[in-house]
Motif scaffolding. Sequence first.
Motif, short mmCIF file in Angstrom:
data_model
loop_
_atom_site.label_atom_id
_atom_site.label_comp_id
_atom_site.label_asym_id
_atom_site.label_seq_id
_atom_site.Cartn_x
_atom_site.Cartn_y
_atom_site.Cartn_z
N HIS A 35 0.80 -1.22 0.00
CA HIS A 35 0.00 0.00 0.00
C HIS A 35 0.84 1.27 0.00
CE1 HIS A 35 -4.21 -1.31 0.36
NE2 HIS A 35 -3.67 -2.41 0.84
N SER A 36 2.13 1.16 0.15
CA SER A 36 2.98 2.36 0.21
C SER A 36 3.18 3.01 -1.16
CB SER A 36 4.33 2.01 0.83
OG SER A 36 5.07 1.13 -0.02
N HIS A 65 -9.54 0.76 -2.77
CA HIS A 65 -8.81 0.05 -1.73
C HIS A 65 -7.42 0.65 -1.51
CE1 HIS A 65 -7.55 -3.34 0.76
NE2 HIS A 65 -6.47 -3.47 0.00
N HIS A 66 -6.89 1.33 -2.49
CA HIS A 66 -5.56 1.95 -2.37
C HIS A 66 -5.64 3.44 -2.06
CE1 HIS A 66 -2.68 -1.26 -3.49
NE2 HIS A 66 -3.78 -1.82 -3.97
N SER A 67 -6.81 3.91 -1.70
CA SER A 67 -6.98 5.28 -1.25
C SER A 67 -6.19 5.52 0.03
CB SER A 67 -8.47 5.57 -1.02
OG SER A 67 -8.65 6.74 -0.25
N ALA A 68 -5.72 6.75 0.22
CA ALA A 68 -5.00 7.09 1.46
C ALA A 68 -5.96 7.26 2.63
CB ALA A 68 -4.20 8.38 1.25
N LEU A 69 -7.25 7.29 2.37
CA LEU A 69 -8.27 7.39 3.43
C LEU A 69 -8.50 5.99 4.00
CD1 LEU A 69 -10.24 9.45 4.75
CD2 LEU A 69 -11.92 8.73 3.05
N GLN A 70 -8.26 5.80 5.30
CA GLN A 70 -8.25 4.46 5.88
C GLN A 70 -9.58 3.73 5.73
OE1 GLN A 70 -6.66 4.07 9.83
NE2 GLN A 70 -7.24 1.91 9.98
N GLY A 89 -2.01 5.66 -1.71
CA GLY A 89 -0.89 5.30 -0.84
C GLY A 89 -1.22 5.44 0.63
N LEU A 90 -0.18 5.59 1.44
CA LEU A 90 -0.33 5.73 2.88
C LEU A 90 0.11 7.12 3.32
CD1 LEU A 90 1.22 2.29 3.96
CD2 LEU A 90 -1.22 2.87 3.80
N ASN A 91 -0.66 7.72 4.21
CA ASN A 91 -0.34 9.07 4.66
C ASN A 91 0.99 9.13 5.39
OD1 ASN A 91 -2.72 10.39 3.70
ND2 ASN A 91 -3.88 9.44 5.37
N GLY A 92 1.40 8.03 6.01
CA GLY A 92 2.66 8.02 6.73
C GLY A 92 3.89 7.86 5.86
N PHE A 93 3.67 7.58 4.57
CA PHE A 93 4.79 7.38 3.65
C PHE A 93 4.55 8.19 2.37
CE2 PHE A 93 4.84 3.59 6.29
CZ PHE A 93 6.18 3.48 6.63
N ARG A 94 4.89 9.48 2.43
CA ARG A 94 4.72 10.34 1.26
C ARG A 94 6.07 10.74 0.65
NH1 ARG A 94 -0.01 8.91 0.02
NH2 ARG A 94 0.30 10.34 -1.73
N ASP A 95 7.14 10.55 1.40
CA ASP A 95 8.48 10.92 0.93
C ASP A 95 9.02 9.80 0.03
OD1 ASP A 95 11.07 11.71 0.49
OD2 ASP A 95 11.59 11.97 2.61
N THR A 96 9.20 10.09 -1.24
CA THR A 96 9.66 9.06 -2.18
C THR A 96 11.06 8.55 -1.83
OG1 THR A 96 10.45 10.80 -3.68
CG2 THR A 96 8.24 9.89 -4.09
N ASN A 97 11.82 9.34 -1.08
CA ASN A 97 13.15 8.87 -0.67
C ASN A 97 13.07 7.69 0.30
OD1 ASN A 97 14.59 10.82 -2.16
ND2 ASN A 97 14.24 12.36 -0.57
#
Length: 202
Positions: free
Chosen positions: A56-57, A136-141, A176-184
């Motif tokens: 999901h990231s 299902h892959h929405s960032a909204l839980q 994606g996931l709100n906790g993982f937005r930094d592509t690095n």
Amino acid sequence: AAGWAAERNIGLFHAVPAPMWLSFAGSLLLLDLAIYAQHVAAHRWRWFWRLHQVHHSDTDFDTTTAVRFHPLEIMLSMAYKVLLVVALGAEPSAVIAFEIILNGCALFNHGNVGLPPTYEQSLRYLLVTPDMHRIHHSALQTETDSNYGFSLSCWDRLFNTYCPQSRQPQTAMRIGLNGFRDTNELGFLHLLAMPFRPLRKR
């Protein structure tokens, strides 16, 4: 595993006499239901989510998302399916057909495409479509925790996990996931290490 079980007459479909077509169809349906149940567990069990969050990231939604799984989750899923195949006494040909259907549907419903609305709604009565699975892959839980099916869409309706429409238009929906937005943080090595790091808020 299916061949091993068949040689030893192990499993449900060997214990209960059934015509070939029934054991074939039953194997397909029960294996698909089992994958649905596994997917629900991957979201609800904290330790399992650690692995599944890799899938999901992805901040984009396309066919590559369909194969974006942590190696440990793949191995766990394989062990689970082997046990199911033996317990069912599934026909080897049904297992091969199931894997082809499962993987084909996963690539299809993770596709970054939109079907004409009439076809989309009609096909959704049978199969999981890209629009259905994109939710299902929405960032909204609340949306992430819905539409768990991979092949058949009936399980979500049957077990009340079906979400017919996202809050935002799909072209504007955050993936994606709100906790993982930094592509690095989403490179290959980071994804391998993700399950072993502290969980982040979804």
